[in-house]
Design an enzyme around this catalytic site. Structure first.
Site, PDB file in Angstrom:
ATOM      1  CE  LYS A 129      22.112  48.222 -71.473  1.00 57.51           C
ATOM      2  NZ  LYS A 129      22.478  48.876 -70.137  1.00 57.51           N
ATOM      3  CE  LYS A 164      21.477  49.495 -75.467  1.00 58.06           C
ATOM      4  NZ  LYS A 164      22.154  51.136 -75.792  1.00 58.06           N
ATOM      5  NE  ARG A 214      26.805  58.011 -67.615  1.00 54.50           N
ATOM      6  CZ  ARG A 214      26.993  57.631 -67.200  1.00 54.50           C
ATOM      7  NH1 ARG A 214      27.296  57.507 -65.527  1.00 54.50           N
ATOM      8  NH2 ARG A 214      26.550  55.971 -67.667  1.00 54.50           N
ATOM      9  NE  ARG A 229      30.069  57.785 -70.414  1.00 54.22           N
ATOM     10  CZ  ARG A 229      29.062  56.946 -70.430  1.00 54.22           C
ATOM     11  NH1 ARG A 229      29.387  56.104 -69.745  1.00 54.22           N
ATOM     12  NH2 ARG A 229      27.617  57.478 -70.840  1.00 54.22           N
ATOM     13  NE  ARG A 237      32.607  47.086 -76.182  1.00 53.61           N
ATOM     14  CZ  ARG A 237      33.166  46.134 -76.340  1.00 53.61           C
ATOM     15  NH1 ARG A 237      32.414  45.826 -75.189  1.00 53.61           N
ATOM     16  NH2 ARG A 237      34.992  45.573 -76.694  1.00 53.61           N
ATOM     17  CG  ASP A 277      24.699  56.525 -70.627  1.00 49.13           C
ATOM     18  OD1 ASP A 277      25.606  57.453 -70.019  1.00 49.13           O
ATOM     19  OD2 ASP A 277      25.018  55.338 -70.343  1.00 49.13           O
ATOM     20  CD  GLU A 285      22.483  51.869 -71.356  1.00 56.81           C
ATOM     21  OE1 GLU A 285      23.131  52.235 -70.270  1.00 56.81           O
ATOM     22  OE2 GLU A 285      23.164  51.061 -71.452  1.00 56.81           O
ATOM     23  CG  ASN A 287      23.455  54.541 -66.476  1.00 55.82           C
ATOM     24  OD1 ASN A 287      23.280  53.609 -67.102  1.00 55.82           O
ATOM     25  ND2 ASN A 287      23.464  55.683 -68.405  1.00 55.82           N
TER      26      ASN A 287
END
Length: 318
Positions: A129, A164, A214, A229, A237, A277, A285, A287
């Protein structure tokens, strides 16, 4: 090439959709051999980094929805990480102190000649993050703090924000604070543990209804399709673990712009695989621990993500 996967216990994996299993299958198809080890199987003795590892074979034609998709090949053994052709760190978070210790062991192994992807220091130095702060020009307005007054001021400025924890995964601990949120104080007290834990706040991005995309970057190159997503109705979310629906789609020009900018910024840091993301026009984000979505993209588009990864690994380990 003999490839070691540092991974969660194989019986716990959902092989039919697991990206690590897809990697294994692609590597075997290209003639490579496999071993596996758990995070706890890493150790240092006489200054050298070893893994107590188990060679495995994939069962041809196995039902990936069942438990018998792999089998042991011979006895387990203790092997120096530098003796493998490549080491893949695919242990899922939580990113706790044991995970941090593992990244140190992997970094030491690299100094001894091991070829580790993603590298130990690379994983440790790119918290998923916080890493977006390096590309702040590509993100929605973001605050990182544990000071509740500062977070409340950020909320008052932007009106609609997401808060978050920094160590969550799969959508856990994510809250949307809309204007006049009655439970704001309770949410912030819980997330910050009364001002003792740092969290992230971001201006809400309405395009989440179209999906949290993603985007995979392999060897510095974006995979040409993302997995959007899409949240359930009434949900903020998009994470698949939170019930989101995955829809593969070609990268837009903005997606490519974001992916190429992140790839350029992170080049040379030991990050063979990045899972970006993106919501709307913004990176949310970066990842680097165990990015997923290989199978969903491949099944929906026919583009073999795992084979692209296997070829990139061959080049990186050569």
């Amino acid at each position: 090439m003999h490839v070691l996967f540092i991974i969660d216990p194989l019986p716990q994996l959902k092989a039919y959709k697991d990206s690590s299993v897809a990697m294994m299958r692609a590597l075997v198809a290209r003639g490579h051999t496999l071993s596996v080890a758990l995070q706890g199987d890493l150790y240092i003795e006489a200054g050298e980094v070893f893994a107590h590892s188990q060679a495995i074979e994939l069962v041809e034609g196995a039902d990936l929805h069942g438990p018998d998709w792999w089998r042991d090949s011979g006895a387990s053994s203790d092997v120096a990480l530098a003796a493998f052709g490549a080491v893949l760190m695919r242990k899922d978070p939580p990113f706790d102190m044991e995970y941090v210790y593992s990244t140190h062991l992997l970094e030491y192994a690299q100094a001894q000649g091991a070829k580790v992807f993603n590298g130990g220091a690379a994983i440790r130095n790119h918290p998923e993050k916080l890493a977006i702060t390096e590309v702040a020009e590509l993100t929605t307005p973001t605050l990182v703090s544990r000071n509740m007054d500062r977070i409340k001021a950020f909320h008052a400025l932007h009106g609609d924000v997401i808060v978050k924890p920094l160590d969550g995964m799969g959508g856990t601990g994510i809250f949307r604070l809309q204007p006049n949120e009655a439970n704001r104080n309770a949410i912030l007290e819980t997330l910050t543990d009364n001002g003792t834990r740092t969290i992230m706040a971001q201006r809400y991005i309405p395009e989440i209804v179209k999906g949290d995309k993603r985007i995979l970057i392999i060897g510095g190159e974006p995979v040409p399709y993302s997995l959007a997503r899409i949240p359930l109705a009434g949900e903020t979310r998009g994470n698949l673990a939170a019930g989101g629906r995955g829809v593969a789609q070609p990268l837009s020009e903005r997606d490519l712009e974001l992916a190429r900018a992140v790839a350029a910024r992170t080049a040379g840091r030991g990050l063979l695989l990045i899972g970006l993301d993106v919501i709307g026009d913004y990176v949310t984000e970066i990842n680097v621990t165990s990015p997923t979505c290989f199978v969903e993209i491949t099944e929906q588009t026919g583009f073999d993500v795992a084979d692209m990864f296997a070829q990139a690994l061959e080049r990186a380990a050569a």
